[in-house]
Design a protein around this motif. Structure first.
Motif, PDB file in Angstrom:
ATOM      1  N   ASN A 108       5.240  -4.065  18.431  1.00  0.00           N
ATOM      2  CA  ASN A 108       3.946  -4.160  19.032  1.00  0.00           C
ATOM      3  C   ASN A 108       3.773  -5.761  19.112  1.00  0.00           C
ATOM      4  OD1 ASN A 108       1.349  -4.690  19.466  1.00  0.00           O
ATOM      5  ND2 ASN A 108       0.616  -3.171  17.836  1.00  0.00           N
ATOM      6  N   PRO A 109       3.774  -6.251  20.425  1.00  0.00           N
ATOM      7  CA  PRO A 109       3.506  -7.827  20.738  1.00  0.00           C
ATOM      8  C   PRO A 109       2.390  -8.478  20.079  1.00  0.00           C
ATOM      9  CG  PRO A 109       2.975  -6.545  22.794  1.00  0.00           C
ATOM     10  CD  PRO A 109       3.504  -5.506  21.534  1.00  0.00           C
ATOM     11  N   GLN A 110       1.482  -7.585  19.493  1.00  0.00           N
ATOM     12  CA  GLN A 110       0.100  -8.008  19.019  1.00  0.00           C
ATOM     13  C   GLN A 110       0.172  -8.476  17.581  1.00  0.00           C
ATOM     14  OE1 GLN A 110      -2.543  -8.732  20.989  1.00  0.00           O
ATOM     15  NE2 GLN A 110      -1.072  -8.196  22.550  1.00  0.00           N
ATOM     16  N   ILE A 111       1.387  -7.962  17.013  1.00  0.00           N
ATOM     17  CA  ILE A 111       1.496  -8.011  15.587  1.00  0.00           C
ATOM     18  C   ILE A 111       2.331  -9.469  15.220  1.00  0.00           C
ATOM     19  CG2 ILE A 111       2.773  -7.241  13.443  1.00  0.00           C
ATOM     20  CD1 ILE A 111       0.437  -5.493  14.086  1.00  0.00           C
ATOM     21  N   ASP A 112       1.646 -10.280  14.437  1.00  0.00           N
ATOM     22  CA  ASP A 112       2.081 -11.359  14.077  1.00  0.00           C
ATOM     23  C   ASP A 112       2.997 -11.709  12.844  1.00  0.00           C
ATOM     24  OD1 ASP A 112       0.717 -12.946  15.947  1.00  0.00           O
ATOM     25  OD2 ASP A 112      -1.152 -12.205  14.727  1.00  0.00           O
ATOM     26  N   ILE A 113       2.600 -10.805  11.951  1.00  0.00           N
ATOM     27  CA  ILE A 113       3.301 -10.922  10.562  1.00  0.00           C
ATOM     28  C   ILE A 113       3.804  -9.534  10.263  1.00  0.00           C
ATOM     29  CG2 ILE A 113       3.330 -11.623   8.235  1.00  0.00           C
ATOM     30  CD1 ILE A 113       1.019 -13.556   8.945  1.00  0.00           C
ATOM     31  N   VAL A 114       4.891  -9.056   9.719  1.00  0.00           N
ATOM     32  CA  VAL A 114       5.429  -7.777   9.428  1.00  0.00           C
ATOM     33  C   VAL A 114       5.473  -7.556   7.738  1.00  0.00           C
ATOM     34  CG1 VAL A 114       7.235  -5.927   9.297  1.00  0.00           C
ATOM     35  CG2 VAL A 114       6.349  -7.142  11.356  1.00  0.00           C
ATOM     36  N   ILE A 115       4.696  -7.013   6.921  1.00  0.00           N
ATOM     37  CA  ILE A 115       5.013  -6.753   5.713  1.00  0.00           C
ATOM     38  C   ILE A 115       5.496  -5.688   5.262  1.00  0.00           C
ATOM     39  CG2 ILE A 115       3.696  -6.454   3.522  1.00  0.00           C
ATOM     40  CD1 ILE A 115       1.200  -7.140   4.474  1.00  0.00           C
ATOM     41  N   GLU A 116       6.999  -5.891   4.751  1.00  0.00           N
ATOM     42  CA  GLU A 116       7.896  -4.989   4.362  1.00  0.00           C
ATOM     43  C   GLU A 116       7.708  -4.640   2.690  1.00  0.00           C
ATOM     44  OE1 GLU A 116      10.885  -3.149   2.285  1.00  0.00           O
ATOM     45  OE2 GLU A 116      11.356  -5.298   2.429  1.00  0.00           O
ATOM     46  N   LEU A 117       7.233  -3.192   2.527  1.00  0.00           N
ATOM     47  CA  LEU A 117       7.181  -2.773   1.160  1.00  0.00           C
ATOM     48  C   LEU A 117       7.870  -1.411   1.043  1.00  0.00           C
ATOM     49  CD1 LEU A 117       3.413  -3.573   0.568  1.00  0.00           C
ATOM     50  CD2 LEU A 117       5.322  -4.901  -0.144  1.00  0.00           C
ATOM     51  N   ILE A 118       8.855  -1.296   1.805  1.00  0.00           N
ATOM     52  CA  ILE A 118       9.663   0.013   1.662  1.00  0.00           C
ATOM     53  C   ILE A 118      10.530   0.019   0.434  1.00  0.00           C
ATOM     54  CG2 ILE A 118      11.394   1.428   2.710  1.00  0.00           C
ATOM     55  CD1 ILE A 118      10.049   0.711   5.594  1.00  0.00           C
ATOM     56  N   GLY A 119      11.075  -1.022   0.315  1.00  0.00           N
ATOM     57  CA  GLY A 119      12.210  -1.208  -0.959  1.00  0.00           C
ATOM     58  C   GLY A 119      13.375  -0.640  -0.521  1.00  0.00           C
ATOM     59  N   HIS A 154       7.215 -13.326  11.580  1.00  0.00           N
ATOM     60  CA  HIS A 154       7.166 -13.552  10.292  1.00  0.00           C
ATOM     61  C   HIS A 154       7.053 -12.279   9.497  1.00  0.00           C
ATOM     62  CE1 HIS A 154       6.432 -17.756  11.755  1.00  0.00           C
ATOM     63  NE2 HIS A 154       5.361 -17.260  12.428  1.00  0.00           N
ATOM     64  N   VAL A 155       7.823 -12.404   8.316  1.00  0.00           N
ATOM     65  CA  VAL A 155       8.057 -11.354   7.306  1.00  0.00           C
ATOM     66  C   VAL A 155       7.373 -11.692   5.787  1.00  0.00           C
ATOM     67  CG1 VAL A 155       9.633  -9.787   6.082  1.00  0.00           C
ATOM     68  CG2 VAL A 155       9.752 -10.585   8.581  1.00  0.00           C
ATOM     69  N   VAL A 156       6.660 -10.886   5.354  1.00  0.00           N
ATOM     70  CA  VAL A 156       6.501 -10.773   3.912  1.00  0.00           C
ATOM     71  C   VAL A 156       6.834  -9.721   3.159  1.00  0.00           C
ATOM     72  CG1 VAL A 156       4.624 -10.915   2.405  1.00  0.00           C
ATOM     73  CG2 VAL A 156       4.376 -12.172   4.267  1.00  0.00           C
ATOM     74  N   THR A 157       7.668 -10.064   2.173  1.00  0.00           N
ATOM     75  CA  THR A 157       8.369  -8.844   1.573  1.00  0.00           C
ATOM     76  C   THR A 157       8.162  -9.192  -0.057  1.00  0.00           C
ATOM     77  OG1 THR A 157      10.309  -7.616   1.069  1.00  0.00           O
ATOM     78  CG2 THR A 157      10.471 -10.145   1.458  1.00  0.00           C
ATOM     79  N   ALA A 158       8.040  -7.832  -0.806  1.00  0.00           N
ATOM     80  CA  ALA A 158       8.136  -7.727  -2.312  1.00  0.00           C
ATOM     81  C   ALA A 158       9.518  -7.252  -2.546  1.00  0.00           C
ATOM     82  CB  ALA A 158       7.244  -6.966  -2.757  1.00  0.00           C
ATOM     83  N   ASN A 159      10.695  -7.286  -1.868  1.00  0.00           N
ATOM     84  CA  ASN A 159      11.895  -6.479  -1.997  1.00  0.00           C
ATOM     85  C   ASN A 159      12.793  -7.214  -2.601  1.00  0.00           C
ATOM     86  OD1 ASN A 159      13.940  -5.000  -1.753  1.00  0.00           O
ATOM     87  ND2 ASN A 159      13.449  -3.895   0.153  1.00  0.00           N
TER      88      ASN A 159
END
Length: 444
Positions: free
Chosen positions: A70-81, A99-104
């Motif tokens: 999706n070109p509208q998404i600026d940041i992806v949060i990855e919380l799949i693990g 850009h990516v934010v993750t807790a992994n």
């Protein structure tokens, strides 16, 4: 100004907490970030449950790749693990310029160097405050607050499950197996608690902190990892008598001496003086001590897990990345102190090269000369004794002899030297059971 649009991959416990915190505190977050931040797209295999959490106005899909595309998404949060599909999705997001934010923590501890290098080359940020110690802002402290310091060492209680178990064992005198069942019943431990009780989770986090503190590649495979499954209530009790408490610590230290040049990276049960603040961290709480050359020792304490404590760190990363996107390019501060062209080649030392003190418990025959033989072997290996405690054991051995528990605290020595001494002591006919060895740190 148009709000930053965020795509969320995985809306489990932490994902749900992140969505709720971001929505509940949106005005405060907008003020601090300089513009709005909105989760506008969520990917989760259970789309029905996801829709029940986010309500109307948020697009829910089952395919995470649709979020990345999706070109509208600026940041992806990855919380799949995990390190499987999560690694693939993070790399795809970076390649797409997100850009990516993750807790992994597992992903970063194993593949962090590759991921950070890809992000650096693409000019995007990978933020991961939530990957270590939940709601405690330890990554920001290492990366920013202590940036003037040469970090000497870090020691942390960074797994709440094991700290809960050890706290209960100490306060109630119970054995490990009994408390583990209680922890599972209370929801502190998973049905399969291996990653927690064997120290793997803590090692993932210690690996990440070590890489940030010392500017080295992420090297989880080089960490020494030992869990708490073999700890006995007797050793926790004896440690208490000697003025110590036992905690599972993640430790990383800078070393440059005659016995080794490199970095210690290890997780194991550790005796700590009971007077230290970190020794008094109880229950499922986390705490990290960082020692810098200018500031000395600083302590960071708080909840290391849970939906909203971890969400607090995820949202803080969203705010940081939003500020970075919004700032004038000439005035941006790099979010991640990672320079792939200037990583230190300092090696991770093998556990045999680690220098620490030790707690030893030997079950021995109660007769003259036994202590003399033990101390002689230690002296032969240049290991000095700090304290000795002897307690009678009324259980008769096979031959009916009296037995005693002999507890010895040593001063600092090389682990390899202690291994050689233990082998000789174990071979003595008067030593009746496997010797218990627990490392000891003063953390001063």
């Amino acid at each position: 100004m148009k709000p930053i649009q965020v795509g969320l991959l995985g809306i489990g416990t932490v994902g749900g907490g992140t969505f709720k915190v971001l929505r509940r505190n949106q005005e405060e977050i907008r003020r601090r970030a300089g513009r709005g931040i909105e989760i506008t797209m969520v990917a989760d295999l259970d789309t029905e449950r996801a829709r029940s959490i986010v309500g109307d106005g948020v697009e829910v899909v089952s395919d995470a790749r649709a979020v990345i595309a999706n070109p509208q998404i600026d940041i992806v949060i990855e919380l799949i693990g995990g390190c499987g599909i999560a690694r693939s999705l993070v790399m795809q997001a970076i390649a797409a310029g997100k850009h990516v934010v993750t807790a992994n923590k597992a992903l970063l501890a194993v593949h962090g160097t590759e991921i950070f290098a890809a992000a650096h080359a693409k000019g995007v940020v990978v933020a991961f405050e939530a990957a270590v110690a939940g709601g405690i802002p330890i990554i920001k402290a290492l990366r920013e607050g202590l940036t003037a310091n040469r970090i000497e060492w870090i020691a942390g209680i960074i797994n709440g499950t094991t700290n809960f178990i050890l706290s209960e064992m100490r306060s109630k005198g119970l054995d490990f197996g009994v408390v583990l069942k209680q922890a599972q019943a209370l929801g502190y431990a998973e049905s399969d608690p291996t990653f927690d009780i064997e120290g793997i989770d803590a090692a993932h986090k210690a690996t990440i902190m070590s890489a940030i503190a010392f500017g080295t590649p992420v090297q989880f495979s080089a960490a020494y990892v030992e869990g708490i499954t073999r700890l006995q209530a007797a050793d926790i009790r004896y440690a208490e008598h000697l003025g110590y408490r036992i905690k599972l610590l993640g430790i990383t230290k800078r070393r440059n001496d005659a016995d080794g040049r490199g970095i210690e990276l290890r997780v194991h049960p550790t005796l700590i003086p009971a007077t230290r603040l970190i020794a008094n961290v109880e229950g499922a709480m986390n705490a990290v001590v960082v020692n810098g050359d200018a500031v000395g020792s600083t302590l960071y304490y708080g909840k290391g897990a849970g939906a909203e404590p971890t969400a607090s760190a995820v949202v803080a990363d969203l705010v940081d990345v939003t500020r970075l996107i919004t700032a004038d390019p000439d005035h941006r501060v790099p979010h991640l102190a990672f320079q792939p062209d200037s990583l230190a080649a300092t090696p991770i030392l093998a556990i045999e090269q680690v220098i620490t003190a030790f707690y030893l418990r030997l079950q021995v025959v109660d007769e003259a000369g036994v202590l003399a033989n033990i101390t002689r072997i230690l002296a032969e290996h240049s290991i000095s004794i700090d304290a000795v405690l002897q307690r009678p054991n009324r259980d008769a051995g096979a031959a009916g002899e009296r037995q005693t528990d002999l507890i010895i605290l040593t001063h600092d020595t090389l682990e390899g030297r202690m291994n050689a001494a233990l082998a000789k002591m174990q071979a003595l006919p008067t030593v009746l059971a496997p010797i218990v060895r627990i490392r000891k740190e003063e953390l001063s």
